[in-house]
Write an enzyme that holds these catalytic residues in place. Structure first.
Site, PDB file in Angstrom:
ATOM      1  N   ARG A  83      26.243  30.693 -13.031  1.00 53.86           N
ATOM      2  CA  ARG A  83      26.415  29.358 -13.600  1.00 53.86           C
ATOM      3  C   ARG A  83      26.353  29.415 -15.126  1.00 53.86           C
ATOM      4  O   ARG A  83      27.176  28.825 -15.826  1.00 53.86           O
ATOM      5  CB  ARG A  83      25.323  28.411 -13.084  1.00 53.86           C
ATOM      6  CG  ARG A  83      25.500  27.909 -11.658  1.00 53.86           C
ATOM      7  CD  ARG A  83      24.197  27.247 -11.213  1.00 53.86           C
ATOM      8  NE  ARG A  83      24.256  26.562  -9.943  1.00 53.86           N
ATOM      9  CZ  ARG A  83      24.191  27.141  -8.752  1.00 53.86           C
ATOM     10  NH1 ARG A  83      24.117  28.466  -8.677  1.00 53.86           N
ATOM     11  NH2 ARG A  83      24.206  26.418  -7.640  1.00 53.86           N
ATOM     12  N   SER A  91      26.411  23.592  -0.889  1.00 59.89           N
ATOM     13  CA  SER A  91      26.189  22.918  -2.171  1.00 59.89           C
ATOM     14  C   SER A  91      27.030  23.541  -3.281  1.00 59.89           C
ATOM     15  O   SER A  91      27.179  22.951  -4.352  1.00 59.89           O
ATOM     16  CB  SER A  91      24.704  22.984  -2.542  1.00 59.89           C
ATOM     17  OG  SER A  91      24.301  24.322  -2.743  1.00 59.89           O
ATOM     18  N   ASP A  93      18.545  30.592   1.818  1.00 63.31           N
ATOM     19  CA  ASP A  93      18.534  32.043   1.614  1.00 63.31           C
ATOM     20  C   ASP A  93      17.150  32.626   1.874  1.00 63.31           C
ATOM     21  O   ASP A  93      16.996  33.616   2.594  1.00 63.31           O
ATOM     22  CB  ASP A  93      18.996  32.389   0.192  1.00 63.31           C
ATOM     23  CG  ASP A  93      20.499  32.213   0.015  1.00 63.31           C
ATOM     24  OD1 ASP A  93      21.197  32.036   1.033  1.00 63.31           O
ATOM     25  OD2 ASP A  93      20.970  32.249  -1.131  1.00 63.31           O
ATOM     26  N   LYS A 153      27.992  32.280   5.091  1.00 59.48           N
ATOM     27  CA  LYS A 153      27.556  33.121   3.971  1.00 59.48           C
ATOM     28  C   LYS A 153      28.286  34.470   4.029  1.00 59.48           C
ATOM     29  O   LYS A 153      29.386  34.561   4.567  1.00 59.48           O
ATOM     30  CB  LYS A 153      26.039  33.300   4.026  1.00 59.48           C
ATOM     31  CG  LYS A 153      25.264  31.991   3.875  1.00 59.48           C
ATOM     32  CD  LYS A 153      25.278  31.485   2.444  1.00 59.48           C
ATOM     33  CE  LYS A 153      24.334  30.317   2.251  1.00 59.48           C
ATOM     34  NZ  LYS A 153      24.192  29.940   0.826  1.00 59.48           N
TER      35      LYS A 153
END
Length: 426
Positions: free
Chosen positions: A27, A171, A314, A341
């Site tokens: 990010r 998300s 996770d 995943k």
């Protein structure tokens, strides 16, 4: 195929400095790219997923310098969008944290961009994000199967307006949309359909966007307003927190076989929801101590729990193997997104837990685990999934030890995991 034999460990003790968070690293790299000014990122994760992001940014003309150990990155921001006069093809491996945000970010500029990856990436959905971007005028074409990579973006910029996005699968779709919304041609109002999964990961995104000077109005995670006319501005320095998901294995080790295990780089001040993993261990009976930037786990008899772990998907995987050392039947609920995943983690986890003798019930979005009286040794398949390899290292605490197939798959997020794990043995 490479194998790693983990012999039985009687007790663990020690201190581990956790490598940088994958979620924060990728990010922050993207926001630094879109920002005005130069950003120095410290404690950047050095792993496959980050290398895929960095290689793609370099291909798109982004200039950066890495330290000799790849954990400090000085990146010159573009002060806006990414564009290219030549058609570009970017290979993103199996890095969802690169594929989803880049898919969104590349719609902002001008040019033709094709995003590809490993075969597993072609099975990981991206349709909900693409549907949302198309509502804002993006031109995106699937090259094989609808809803999945590979895909081509014919970028001409992104319009403002109202947009709906499905929130109950991943998300990462909402994260990608949020990060590009400030650079759209007008204000963006995002409406989330369904229950939003993994809310803490959205908190990470919003915290980083704020650090880069952008305002988002959050209406209880059901609607997000992003006013027009905003720009990302480098804060100068960004410290990447230790990866809370990676911390979970060492904290579980302390809970099962401590001794005392201290993890540093993540603590009560963390912006990552996965630190709440320590609360689950505490509910199971472990002795947990919190500092601002550390967590300590001490061993105690563990008892099964029955919990909704949607907020820590996770780290919840580590509870599945820790459950083998707890009294009773552990139930992990509301984890459907394990299925999309790096592998179908629900199916993989159930299969491998049964190998060591556990009684397992695999539901559509839950897993029930009852440990056997005596754990069996086994060869654990890892499905090219870093978290499967790390989770099943907990079986070193059984009297029979365990063999991990393809242990190097941890290179996705934690290349020297097994070296660090071995350092805890007393």
């Amino acid at each position: 195929m490479k194998q790693l034999r983990l012999e039985p460990v009687v007790q663990v003790r020690g201190e581990i400095n956790i490598p940088g968070s994958k979620s924060i690293s990728n990010r922050a790299l993207l926001l630094a790219t879109l920002a005005q000014g130069t950003t120095t990122l410290t404690n950047l994760l050095d792993s496959d997923d980050i290398r895929h992001m960095l290689a793609s940014l370099k291909q798109l003309g982004v200039e950066y310098r890495l330290s000799h150990n790849n954990t400090v990155c000085e990146l010159a921001g573009l002060g806006g969008v990414m564009s290219s006069k030549q058609a570009q093809t970017l290979f993103l491996g199996n890095a969802g944290t690169a594929m989803r945000p880049l898919c969104a970010a590349l719609t902002l500029g001008q040019g033709e961009f094709t995003l590809t990856g490993e075969p597993r990436m072609e099975e990981r959905p991206i349709g909900d994000l693409v549907d949302a971007l198309r509502q804002l005028g993006a031109n995106i074409v699937y090259l094989k199967n609808d809803g999945f990579p590979p895909l081509t973006i014919n970028a001409t910029g992104l319009n403002g307006g109202d947009v709906e996005i499905v929130g109950d699968l991943s998300s990462q779709f909402l994260t990608a949309l949020l990060m590009v919304a400030p650079l759209a041609k007008g204000s963006v109002n995002i409406h989330v359909k369904g229950e939003l999964v993994s809310k803490p990961y959205i908190d990470i995104t919003l915290a980083l966007m704020a650090q880069f000077g952008v305002k988002v109005i959050n209406h209880h995670y059901a609607r997000f307003e992003i006013p027009a006319g905003q720009h990302y501005v480098s804060p100068g320095k960004v410290l990447v927190e230790g990866d809370a998901s990676s911390a979970s294995y060492f904290l579980a080790a302390g809970a099962i076989k401590g001794g005392e295990v201290k993890v540093t780089g993540v603590g009560r001040l963390s912006i990552q929801g996965d630190v709440k993993f320590a609360d689950v261990l505490e509910k199971m009976g472990a002795d947990i101590e919190w500092g601002d930037d550390y967590i300590i786990a001490r061993g105690a008899p563990l008892t099964a729990v029955d919990l909704d772990m949607n907020h820590i998907p996770d780290a919840a995987m580590t509870i599945a193997t820790a459950a083998l050392f707890a009294k009773g039947t552990t139930v992990i609920r509301n984890i459907y997104n394990w299925r999309i995943k790096e592998t179908d983690r629900l199916a993989a986890m159930a299969t491998e837990l049964r190998k060591v003798g556990a009684e397992v019930e695999e539901g559509n979005d839950y897993i029930k685990i009852t440990p056997p009286a005596v754990l069996n040794t086994a060869q654990i398949d890892t499905y090219n999934d870093h978290r499967m390899a790390m989770c099943f290292s907990m079986l070193a605490f059984a009297d029979c030890g365990i063999t991990i197939n393809d242990p190097d798959c941890t290179s996705k997020t934690f290349p020297d995991y097994f070296v660090q794990f071995a350092s805890l043995k007393v």
